[in-house]
Write an enzyme that holds these catalytic residues in place. Sequence first.
Site, mmCIF file in Angstrom:
data_model
loop_
_atom_site.group_PDB
_atom_site.id
_atom_site.type_symbol
_atom_site.label_atom_id
_atom_site.label_comp_id
_atom_site.label_asym_id
_atom_site.label_seq_id
_atom_site.Cartn_x
_atom_site.Cartn_y
_atom_site.Cartn_z
ATOM 1 N N PHE A 145 38.532 32.511 34.527
ATOM 2 C CA PHE A 145 37.749 32.277 35.743
ATOM 3 C C PHE A 145 36.996 30.958 35.719
ATOM 4 O O PHE A 145 36.639 30.422 36.760
ATOM 5 C CB PHE A 145 36.740 33.431 35.953
ATOM 6 C CG PHE A 145 35.488 33.288 35.135
ATOM 7 C CD1 PHE A 145 34.424 32.503 35.599
ATOM 8 C CD2 PHE A 145 35.347 33.907 33.903
ATOM 9 C CE1 PHE A 145 33.264 32.350 34.846
ATOM 10 C CE2 PHE A 145 34.193 33.756 33.144
ATOM 11 C CZ PHE A 145 33.157 32.973 33.619
ATOM 12 N N LYS A 205 49.287 33.085 36.937
ATOM 13 C CA LYS A 205 48.434 34.254 37.192
ATOM 14 C C LYS A 205 46.991 33.799 36.989
ATOM 15 O O LYS A 205 46.501 33.738 35.866
ATOM 16 C CB LYS A 205 48.799 35.377 36.213
ATOM 17 C CG LYS A 205 48.512 36.796 36.680
ATOM 18 C CD LYS A 205 47.072 37.115 36.935
ATOM 19 C CE LYS A 205 46.214 37.263 35.709
ATOM 20 N NZ LYS A 205 44.757 37.344 36.040
ATOM 21 N N GLU A 260 41.387 36.904 38.510
ATOM 22 C CA GLU A 260 41.150 37.706 39.716
ATOM 23 C C GLU A 260 39.733 37.513 40.256
ATOM 24 O O GLU A 260 39.427 37.938 41.364
ATOM 25 C CB GLU A 260 41.434 39.187 39.443
ATOM 26 C CG GLU A 260 40.548 39.857 38.397
ATOM 27 C CD GLU A 260 41.024 39.661 36.952
ATOM 28 O OE1 GLU A 260 41.495 38.559 36.608
ATOM 29 O OE2 GLU A 260 40.874 40.614 36.163
ATOM 30 N N SER A 320 39.397 34.637 26.781
ATOM 31 C CA SER A 320 38.546 35.001 25.642
ATOM 32 C C SER A 320 39.406 35.262 24.402
ATOM 33 O O SER A 320 40.606 35.567 24.516
ATOM 34 C CB SER A 320 37.741 36.250 25.994
ATOM 35 O OG SER A 320 38.635 37.282 26.359
ATOM 36 N N CYS A 374 34.221 26.533 28.006
ATOM 37 C CA CYS A 374 34.663 26.763 26.628
ATOM 38 C C CYS A 374 34.236 25.612 25.720
ATOM 39 O O CYS A 374 34.269 25.747 24.506
ATOM 40 C CB CYS A 374 36.167 26.915 26.575
ATOM 41 S SG CYS A 374 37.000 25.417 27.090
ATOM 42 N N GLU A 422 30.172 34.822 21.291
ATOM 43 C CA GLU A 422 30.298 33.895 22.415
ATOM 44 C C GLU A 422 29.600 34.542 23.614
ATOM 45 O O GLU A 422 30.061 35.562 24.134
ATOM 46 C CB GLU A 422 31.766 33.626 22.764
ATOM 47 C CG GLU A 422 31.880 32.619 23.903
ATOM 48 C CD GLU A 422 33.291 32.397 24.411
ATOM 49 O OE1 GLU A 422 34.080 33.355 24.466
ATOM 50 O OE2 GLU A 422 33.593 31.254 24.772
HETATM 51 P P1 NAD Z 1 39.345 36.695 30.042
HETATM 52 O O1 NAD Z 1 39.927 36.738 28.678
HETATM 53 O O2 NAD Z 1 38.547 37.859 30.510
HETATM 54 O O3 NAD Z 1 40.499 36.495 31.139
HETATM 55 C C1 NAD Z 1 41.472 35.480 31.017
HETATM 56 C C2 NAD Z 1 42.750 35.948 31.712
HETATM 57 O O4 NAD Z 1 43.217 37.140 31.071
HETATM 58 C C3 NAD Z 1 42.531 36.306 33.186
HETATM 59 O O5 NAD Z 1 43.629 35.820 33.929
HETATM 60 C C4 NAD Z 1 42.465 37.827 33.173
HETATM 61 O O6 NAD Z 1 42.964 38.402 34.367
HETATM 62 C C5 NAD Z 1 43.347 38.200 32.009
HETATM 63 N N1 NAD Z 1 42.915 39.428 31.331
HETATM 64 C C6 NAD Z 1 41.651 39.938 31.279
HETATM 65 N N2 NAD Z 1 41.654 41.082 30.569
HETATM 66 C C7 NAD Z 1 42.927 41.294 30.162
HETATM 67 C C8 NAD Z 1 43.557 42.321 29.391
HETATM 68 N N3 NAD Z 1 42.864 43.352 28.880
HETATM 69 N N4 NAD Z 1 44.876 42.232 29.164
HETATM 70 C C9 NAD Z 1 45.591 41.198 29.651
HETATM 71 N N5 NAD Z 1 45.040 40.187 30.400
HETATM 72 C C10 NAD Z 1 43.732 40.247 30.646
HETATM 73 O O7 NAD Z 1 38.493 35.333 30.127
HETATM 74 P P2 NAD Z 1 37.537 34.862 31.304
HETATM 75 O O8 NAD Z 1 36.288 35.679 31.253
HETATM 76 O O9 NAD Z 1 38.276 34.767 32.572
HETATM 77 O O10 NAD Z 1 37.227 33.366 30.833
HETATM 78 C C11 NAD Z 1 36.232 33.025 29.906
HETATM 79 C C12 NAD Z 1 36.794 32.936 28.501
HETATM 80 O O11 NAD Z 1 37.832 31.973 28.457
HETATM 81 C C13 NAD Z 1 35.758 32.470 27.493
HETATM 82 O O12 NAD Z 1 35.935 33.196 26.315
HETATM 83 C C14 NAD Z 1 36.106 31.010 27.282
HETATM 84 O O13 NAD Z 1 35.696 30.463 26.055
HETATM 85 C C15 NAD Z 1 37.580 31.051 27.395
HETATM 86 N N6 NAD Z 1 38.114 29.739 27.721
HETATM 87 C C16 NAD Z 1 38.721 29.042 26.723
HETATM 88 C C17 NAD Z 1 39.208 27.788 26.971
HETATM 89 C C18 NAD Z 1 39.874 26.996 25.888
HETATM 90 O O14 NAD Z 1 40.395 25.948 26.183
HETATM 91 N N7 NAD Z 1 39.874 27.444 24.645
HETATM 92 C C19 NAD Z 1 39.095 27.231 28.258
HETATM 93 C C20 NAD Z 1 38.484 27.971 29.255
HETATM 94 C C21 NAD Z 1 37.991 29.240 28.973
#
Ligand code: NAD
Length: 495
Positions: free
Chosen positions: A148, A172, A175, A225, A280, A380
Amino acid sequence: MSIGHFIDGKRVEGTSERRGDVFDPATGRRTTVVELASTADVDVAVQAAARAARAWRDASLARRSAVLFAFRELAHSRRDRLAEVITAEHGKVLADAAGEVQRGLEVIEYACGLPSALRGAFSENVSTEVDSYTIRQPLGVVAVISPFNFPVMVPLWFVPVAVACGNAVVLKPSEKDPSAALLLAEWFAEAGLPDGVLNVVNGDKEAVDALLEHPEVRAVSFVGSTPIARYVYQRATAAGKRVQALGGAKNHMVVLPDADLDLAADAAVNAGFGSAGERCMAISVLVAVEPVADALVERIAARVTGLRTGDGRRGCDMGPLVTAAHAATVRSYVDAGVAAGAVPVVDGRDVTPNGDPDGFWLGPTLFDRVTPDMSIYTDEIFGPVLSVVRVGSYDEAVDLVNASPYGNGTAIFTNDGGAARRYQHEVEVGMVGINVPIPVPMAYHSFGGWKSSLFGDLHAHGEDGVRFFTRGKVVTSRWLDPRHGGVNLGFPTQT
Ligand code: NAD
C-alpha cells in the site's frame, strides 16, 4: 459503484462477491469498495496475459520503446492527477505523493532506453569459423504484487522493465489503495500497449495465492512485509517460479560525534516522519554515538514539535496513517515503548491534527533511551515513531546494525571519510547512505535489501531488473560446407 479490474485492455468486473473497503485516511470515510478477485478472475487475467505475451515478445525493440516513451509522456503530463489519487487513498501529503510519482517516472525513463541493456554479447571464432552469442529473451507472463505504501512507485519499479523486456504482466496492487494502478494500466493502453500485455487484478490473499500457483506465471515480483514476502518466496519457488520478494525493514541511522548535528537532525526528522513513517526506507532507529545523544535529541525534538500533522491536501508536513487498524497498532507500540521505560520526548498520541477528527491520526513520536530488547526497537512499526539508541562507540553502532534481522537501508552521518568508508564496507545492509538518510537508488542502479528484507537473488530495476525479467540463451553457430564433414565422437573443443 466498485473498483474492478483491468483485463485485456479494458476495465471489467470480476465474478467474486467479495469486496474490500477503500478509505480516505484523512477523513476516515469509506470512499469506495474494491473487488477482491477470485481464483477464476485471476485465471482470466493470466490467460489474457499469456495470449498477449506470445505476440509482444516478437514486437520490435523500437516498437516497445515507442510505447514506453508515449506512456512516459502521458504519466508525466498527468502526474498531478496521480499524486491526488495517492493522497486520497494513502494519506501521504501531496508534495510527498508528487515525489513518489517522480521516482516512478525515472523507472519508465530507464525502460525507454532498455534496448541498450538488452544487447547480447557476440564472440567471433570461438572455434575455427564457429561463433557464439548470448541473447536475453522474455519469460512470458510475470506477476507483480505491490504494497500500500507506494501505490505508484512500486508497481513502476517492475512493470516498465518487465514490459520493455517483452513480457506480459498481471499486477495485483494493494487492496487499500487500488485506484492508481488502474490509471497506470489505462494510460499504458492509451500509449499503444497491446491489450493483455498489462492487466490489473485487485484482490487479497486469494488473488495472490492464485498468481503464485498459476502454471502460466513464470516469475513473481513481490513487495510487502517480511512474513508475507517469506511466504510468497517459499510458495512460488516451490511452484517452480523465479521470485524476488522484497520485505520489511528497520533502518538505522548512525550519527558519529564529528557529524554536523543540525544537518543530522534535519535528516533524521525528514527520514523518520516523511510519509508518516510508512516507507520501507524510513529511518526508524537513530544510533547516537556518545557524547552526541543529548545535543542531538534536543535538536530533533525541536524540529519534531514544529511538524504539522493533518490532511495531505492542506499543506501539512505529515498525513494520517493508512487505516484505522494500522493507526491503532502503531499507537499500541507507543504505549508499549512507554511501558518498557523508553523516554517519550515527543508523544504523538496527543496530536491535534489539521483535518477531520475522524481521520486516522497519530502525531510524530520521538523516543529516547530505547534499548534493543524493547518491541519498539525489534519490530517494524511502519509509523511515525523514531527511536534513539545510545551507544558508546562506532564498533558498538555497527554491531547493533548488523545484529538486526533486517538489512534494507542504513545511513551514517559523519565528516570523517575514513569512518564512512569503513561503515560502507562493514555494514550488512543492501542500501547505504553516507550523509544521505534515504539512499533509494536511481532507476539505472538496482533497489534491494539484504537478509530478511529481500528473498531472492536479484534486486529491482537497473541491471538486476533486466536479468530478472529475461532468460539468457547462448547460441553456438557454424555455417557448414563439405570441409566440415566426418564422424568424431569426441567432446567438442576449440580448434
Ligand atoms: P503487506 O505484506 O500487508 O501486503 C503486501 C501485498 O501482499 C499486498 O498486495 C497484499 O494484498 C498482499 N497480502 C497481504 N496479506 C497477504 C497474505 N496473507 N497472503 C498473500 N498476500 C498477502 O504489506 P503492506 O502493509 O501493504 O506494505 C507495507 C510493508 O511493505 C512494510 O513491511 C514495508 O517495509 C514493506 N515494503 C518493503 C519495500 C522494500 O522495498 N523492501 C518497499 C515498500 C514496502
